[in-house]
Design a protein around this motif. Structure first.
Motif, mmCIF file in Angstrom:
data_model
loop_
_atom_site.group_PDB
_atom_site.id
_atom_site.type_symbol
_atom_site.label_atom_id
_atom_site.label_comp_id
_atom_site.label_asym_id
_atom_site.label_seq_id
_atom_site.Cartn_x
_atom_site.Cartn_y
_atom_site.Cartn_z
ATOM 1 N N THR A 94 0.780 -1.069 -0.063
ATOM 2 C CA THR A 94 0.274 -0.196 -0.026
ATOM 3 C C THR A 94 0.756 1.075 -0.181
ATOM 4 O O THR A 94 0.321 2.356 -0.726
ATOM 5 N N SER A 95 1.978 1.239 0.523
ATOM 6 C CA SER A 95 3.020 2.367 0.843
ATOM 7 C C SER A 95 3.361 2.619 -0.757
ATOM 8 O O SER A 95 3.490 3.892 -1.318
ATOM 9 N N ALA A 96 3.833 1.674 -1.467
ATOM 10 C CA ALA A 96 4.171 2.026 -2.787
ATOM 11 C C ALA A 96 3.097 2.387 -3.785
ATOM 12 O O ALA A 96 3.454 3.324 -4.665
ATOM 13 N N VAL A 97 1.935 1.970 -3.613
ATOM 14 C CA VAL A 97 1.056 2.701 -4.381
ATOM 15 C C VAL A 97 0.613 4.067 -3.931
ATOM 16 O O VAL A 97 0.505 4.962 -4.642
ATOM 17 N N ALA A 98 0.586 4.258 -2.511
ATOM 18 C CA ALA A 98 0.511 5.706 -2.126
ATOM 19 C C ALA A 98 1.732 6.714 -2.671
ATOM 20 O O ALA A 98 1.435 7.840 -3.080
ATOM 21 N N GLN A 99 2.860 6.367 -2.714
ATOM 22 C CA GLN A 99 4.058 6.734 -3.571
ATOM 23 C C GLN A 99 3.884 7.023 -4.771
ATOM 24 O O GLN A 99 4.232 8.257 -5.128
ATOM 25 N N ALA A 100 3.383 6.188 -5.548
ATOM 26 C CA ALA A 100 2.891 6.429 -6.997
ATOM 27 C C ALA A 100 1.868 7.254 -7.140
ATOM 28 O O ALA A 100 2.206 8.133 -8.305
ATOM 29 N N ARG A 101 0.985 7.300 -6.364
ATOM 30 C CA ARG A 101 -0.251 8.164 -6.459
ATOM 31 C C ARG A 101 0.021 9.677 -6.307
ATOM 32 O O ARG A 101 -0.213 10.440 -7.096
ATOM 33 N N ALA A 102 1.022 9.806 -5.256
ATOM 34 C CA ALA A 102 1.600 11.096 -4.907
ATOM 35 C C ALA A 102 2.433 11.640 -6.120
ATOM 36 O O ALA A 102 2.548 12.868 -6.490
ATOM 37 N N SER A 103 3.303 10.851 -6.740
ATOM 38 C CA SER A 103 4.235 11.114 -7.752
ATOM 39 C C SER A 103 3.303 11.391 -8.939
ATOM 40 O O SER A 103 3.532 12.717 -9.728
ATOM 41 N N LEU A 104 2.716 10.812 -9.340
ATOM 42 C CA LEU A 104 1.506 10.879 -10.581
ATOM 43 C C LEU A 104 0.606 12.025 -10.117
ATOM 44 O O LEU A 104 -0.147 12.731 -11.104
ATOM 45 N N ASP A 105 0.417 12.462 -9.089
ATOM 46 C CA ASP A 105 -0.361 13.733 -8.671
ATOM 47 C C ASP A 105 0.210 14.911 -9.046
ATOM 48 O O ASP A 105 -0.332 16.171 -8.566
ATOM 49 N N ARG A 106 1.378 14.947 -9.265
ATOM 50 C CA ARG A 106 2.133 16.250 -9.729
ATOM 51 C C ARG A 106 1.303 17.183 -10.758
ATOM 52 O O ARG A 106 0.742 16.700 -11.678
ATOM 53 N N VAL A 107 1.308 18.266 -10.410
ATOM 54 C CA VAL A 107 0.403 18.976 -11.541
ATOM 55 C C VAL A 107 1.374 20.079 -12.017
ATOM 56 O O VAL A 107 2.482 20.674 -11.438
ATOM 57 N N GLY A 108 1.133 20.720 -13.241
ATOM 58 C CA GLY A 108 1.886 21.893 -13.801
ATOM 59 C C GLY A 108 2.667 21.675 -15.000
ATOM 60 O O GLY A 108 3.676 20.979 -14.560
ATOM 61 N N VAL A 109 2.586 22.133 -15.888
ATOM 62 C CA VAL A 109 3.489 21.995 -16.998
ATOM 63 C C VAL A 109 3.496 23.337 -17.788
ATOM 64 O O VAL A 109 2.601 24.045 -17.778
ATOM 65 N N GLU A 110 4.875 23.864 -17.896
ATOM 66 C CA GLU A 110 5.079 24.881 -18.493
ATOM 67 C C GLU A 110 4.700 25.125 -19.682
ATOM 68 O O GLU A 110 4.873 24.328 -20.732
ATOM 69 N N ILE A 111 4.085 26.373 -20.204
ATOM 70 C CA ILE A 111 3.942 26.576 -21.622
ATOM 71 C C ILE A 111 4.567 27.641 -21.858
ATOM 72 O O ILE A 111 4.528 28.940 -21.691
ATOM 73 N N ALA A 112 5.847 27.433 -22.734
ATOM 74 C CA ALA A 112 6.857 28.089 -23.195
ATOM 75 C C ALA A 112 6.210 29.231 -24.330
ATOM 76 O O ALA A 112 5.204 29.006 -25.075
ATOM 77 N N PRO A 113 6.288 30.510 -23.928
ATOM 78 C CA PRO A 113 5.604 31.631 -25.148
ATOM 79 C C PRO A 113 6.388 31.623 -26.303
ATOM 80 O O PRO A 113 7.527 31.264 -26.518
ATOM 81 N N ARG A 114 5.434 31.871 -27.425
ATOM 82 C CA ARG A 114 6.147 32.187 -28.343
ATOM 83 C C ARG A 114 6.754 33.280 -28.743
ATOM 84 O O ARG A 114 6.424 34.340 -28.252
ATOM 85 N N LYS A 115 8.003 33.218 -29.296
ATOM 86 C CA LYS A 115 8.769 34.496 -29.583
ATOM 87 C C LYS A 115 9.246 34.574 -30.852
ATOM 88 O O LYS A 115 9.676 35.764 -31.128
ATOM 89 N N GLN A 116 8.919 33.718 -31.668
ATOM 90 C CA GLN A 116 9.301 33.871 -33.243
ATOM 91 C C GLN A 116 8.171 33.595 -34.273
ATOM 92 O O GLN A 116 7.449 32.617 -34.035
ATOM 93 N N TRP A 117 8.005 34.623 -35.257
ATOM 94 C CA TRP A 117 6.859 34.350 -36.244
ATOM 95 C C TRP A 117 7.229 32.970 -36.972
ATOM 96 O O TRP A 117 8.570 32.822 -37.244
#
Length: 738
Positions: A532-555
């Motif tokens: 159960t601890s391994a599952v909980a650790q995996a759940r916490a790892s997959l629960d990471r949120v947030g991916v950067e959206i790099a701005p466009r700077k070139q046409w």
């Protein structure tokens, strides 16, 4: 079929002197006193003594490279010219050339990984100081190589070798358009120039297709290709009569005695990663963990690394120099595993690889066999475990259709290339609504079909018409779906139905016997429990949120072809700040929930997603906190976007200034369009309402949308907001592709 009976050629029924000579070179090549494996000498004899055309289908580790290096050397000793080896295995070339040097074979390579060596290699080639030249199939499309180097090679070629020959066939699991150029080379060779094709992954359909492409121009009444079971033992070195040269097919058993196969079906990604975290240390040696997407490889590698394992991600996005370093680290057992996509496929050679684990299944038994063939080549036992995922079928279907050309796109491209001036891929992309990756693949297809030609400066049409063979591509797509079903059947094999027999049968090998080792023959050999601890650790790892959206700077380049004068860099005072998305659609964690929200009928944002979004904002290291919320208008998901924006405004106690308005009828074109066409369909299509201007003036704006595909919607809307007085624009979206 008795495999041993097929390969009876030895010093007793061939020229004893030739056998002794070949045997001596084998010892130098391998560094051991081993004798030839069943079929190796027969193939060498057919190439050197009979100058024939040979297709070898043998399991990984059998020694196909020994056949072509020894044949090349022995042909050279008899006054024949240089041997050309066409192989996609750039990583493997380095190891092969080192082995060839031990046997006195002068071998060099020309590929994308050794550009700094090309001139010296070509100089040695010109001076006739090479016995073997190895090239990638893509090199055949290079204008300089094709026009200046290849004609001279063909004139004095001693042998042509096509490694991983299943890539020639439309029906092969790893078909590559560049390989189709080889058919023209084969057709241009004199009938007495030996040709060798090798593969470990070809069923009967692929074997017949490849053999037909290898066959020399048949004289009237010529005999068909000879299969390994069509001749009597002892006849393998008989010289065919003039006009009867066919293709000799030497096919051995594909069953791998060293592999112990298993399939463990778990409920979700959390359990699969938890199992791996808990039991990876119990697998022997070092190995490969395959995933289906780049995001999955990165997620799994990060989780395993955080739990004490020496692992690294290896994907199509990995820098070539770093790839070489990671391959060497695995070879030297300095890492426990590489967590890899199919980018680490045929071109990796580590004979003592101890295990292969798949988090997600390849789309066919043949592809699966090819990948697991990396393991257990020089060890008696290697573990192979498949942990299939619910998302597999969706990913398979995407890749099955991604490479299919169509008539409209081809017509658009040919129409643009009908001028006298060549066009680069970048200029073409701005002229036709095809994304770069799909455009480059289409150009390869059109080139090998003779409709376009790559020249200095870009591409030109040849004037030869091209017609979309809808029936052919539909047959290929249907075959891919049948292969997918076969993989699902493999996953669900009943006890007693041997997994190795199933894989061998998928490659039309009728020689395999039950292995007695896999989980259907002998019962599960792998742990099935997960703490159960391994599952909980995996759940916490997959629960990471947030991916950067790099701005466009070139046409995008080439916008002038669409009547748009923009070029170069975007004005700095109109560029968005780096943004955030909750998750990539391919992420193992929040990806499925985000995909479901985007694929379902339009509805308010689910509470669970809204809570995760709040976490993204709380972890966002913005330099200036947003002061007002604005949403992008949506035709497909108006409730989802507006409820997301209003929910964030409410939770963050920020004013919601409403949504931007559409101008000039709103955006046109598809979100799937390439950058130039997507931007063309967005420019001038958004406006800042008058009542919004006062609320955003001088403020930092949180700009909310549902999905990021090309980033051009956020780029254009951010520019409108900045010109209307916003001091900064911070884009946010639920999901991001890629």
């Amino acid at each position: 079929m008795d495999t041993q009976a097929l390969y009876t050629t030895s010093e007793s029924d061939s020229d004893p002197g030739f056998y002794a000579e070949a045997r001596e070179r084998l010892t130098l090549l391998t560094g051991r006193e081993d004798d030839f494996r069943a079929g190796q000498f027969e193939a060498i004899s057919a190439l050197v003594q009979q100058r024939g055309r040979v297709l070898v289908v043998q399991k990984t580790g059998w020694g196909k490279s020994a056949v072509y290096f020894l044949a090349a050397h022995l042909l050279r000793r008899r006054g024949r010219g240089l041997s050309l080896i066409v192989s996609p295995l750039i990583a493997l070339m380095r190891d092969q050339m080192a082995a060839a040097a031990r046997a006195g074979v002068r071998a060099q390579a020309v590929n994308s990984a050794n550009a700094h060596e090309w001139e010296s290699v070509l100089a040695a080639l010109e001076a006739d100081k090479l016995d073997v030249l190895l090239i990638s199939p893509e090199r055949l499309a290079n204008p300089r190589f094709r026009d200046e180097v290849l004609p001279g090679l063909l004139h004095r070629m001693g042998m042509l070798v096509i490694d991983e020959a299943h890539c020639i066939s439309d029906w092969g699991h790893d078909f590559r358009p560049d390989y189709r150029r080889i058919r023209e080379i084969v057709a241009s060779l004199a009938n007495d120039v030996p040709v060798l094709a090798t593969t470990a992954t070809a069923n009967s359909r692929v074997v017949d297709d490849v053999a037909a492409q290898l066959a020399p121009e048949a004289a009237p009444g010529a005999a068909p290709a000879a299969h390994d079971g069509d001749t009597e033992p002892g006849d393998s070195t008989a010289e065919p009569a003039d006009g009867e040269r066919g293709v000799r097919i030497l096919r051995g058993g594909l069953s791998r005695d060293s592999l112990r196969l298993g399939v463990l079906r778990l409920q979700d990604s959390e359990q699969r990663i938890a199992w791996l975290t808990e039991h990876l240390g119990e697998l022997s040696g070092s190995g490969i963990i395959y995933t289906l997407t780049v995001a999955q490889a990165e997620d799994v590698a990060q989780h395993l690394g955080a739990h004490g394992y020496e692992v690294a991600a290896y994907t199509g996005k990995t820098d070539p120099d770093e790839r070489q370093q990671l391959e060497q680290a695995l070879k030297e057992n300095r890492v426990r595993a590489l967590v890899a996509t199919s980018a680490l496929g045929m071109g990796f050679d580590k004979p003592d690889l101890g295990f292969v684990v798949h988090l997600g299944a390849p789309s066919s038994p043949v592809s699966y066999y090819q990948q697991i063939g990396r393991a257990g080549r020089a060890v008696q036992n290697a573990d192979v475990l498949l942990l299939p995922g619910k998302e597999d079928v969706r990913i398979w279907e995407h890749f099955a259709q991604a490479s299919m050309p169509n008539q409209q796109r081809a017509d658009d491209v040919l129409g643009q290339l009908s001028t006298a001036q060549p066009l680069s891929a970048a200029k073409l992309e701005a002229a036709v609504d095809v994304r770069r990756s799909a455009l480059e693949l289409l150009l390869k297809v059109l080139e090998v079909d003779g409709a376009v030609k790559r020249v200095s400066g870009g591409w030109l049409a040849t004037g030869q018409p091209w017609h979309y063979d809808a029936a052919r591509y539909e047959r290929i797509l249907q075959l891919r779906r049948e292969e997918q079903q076969a993989m699902l059947d493999y996953e669900r094999l009943a006890p007693g139905a041997c997994r190795m027999v199933y894989l061998a049968t998928a490659l039309d090998d009728d020689q395999a016997a039950p292995c007695g080792r896999c989980d259907t023959c002998a019962g599960p050999w792998y742990p099935q429990s997960i703490g159960t601890s391994a599952v909980a650790q995996a759940r916490a790892s997959l629960d990471r949120v947030g991916v950067e959206i790099a701005p466009r700077k070139q046409w995008p380049t080439g916008l002038d072809a669409l009547g748009i004068s923009l070029k170069g860099r975007l004005p700095t005072d109109e560029v968005a700040e780096p943004g955030r998305a909750l998750a990539r659609l391919s992420d193992l964690g929040w990806g499925p929930a985000v995909r479901a929200a985007l694929q379902d009928q339009d509805a308010p944002v689910p509470e669970g997603l809204l809570g995760a979004v709040v976490r993204v904002l709380s972890e966002w290291d913005w330099q200036r906190r947003p002061e007002v919320v604005v949403s992008v208008p949506s035709a497909r998901r108006p409730q989802l976007v507006s409820s997301l924006a209003q929910g964030l405004a409410h939770i963050g106690r920020l004013p919601y200034a409403g949504e931007l308005s559409w101008a000039s009828g709103g955006p046109s074109g598809s979100v799937e369009a390439n950058s130039a066409f997507r931007l063309s369909g967005l420019l001038g299509c958004f406006a800042v309402p008058e009542e919004m201007r006062a609320r955003i003036n001088g403020a930092a704006v949180l700009l909310v949308d549902d999905e990021v595909v090309s980033r051009w919607t956020l780029t254009v809307t951010a520019g409108e907001l900045r010109r209307a007085g916003a001091q900064a624009v911070l884009p946010f979206a639920l999901g991001m592709r890629g």
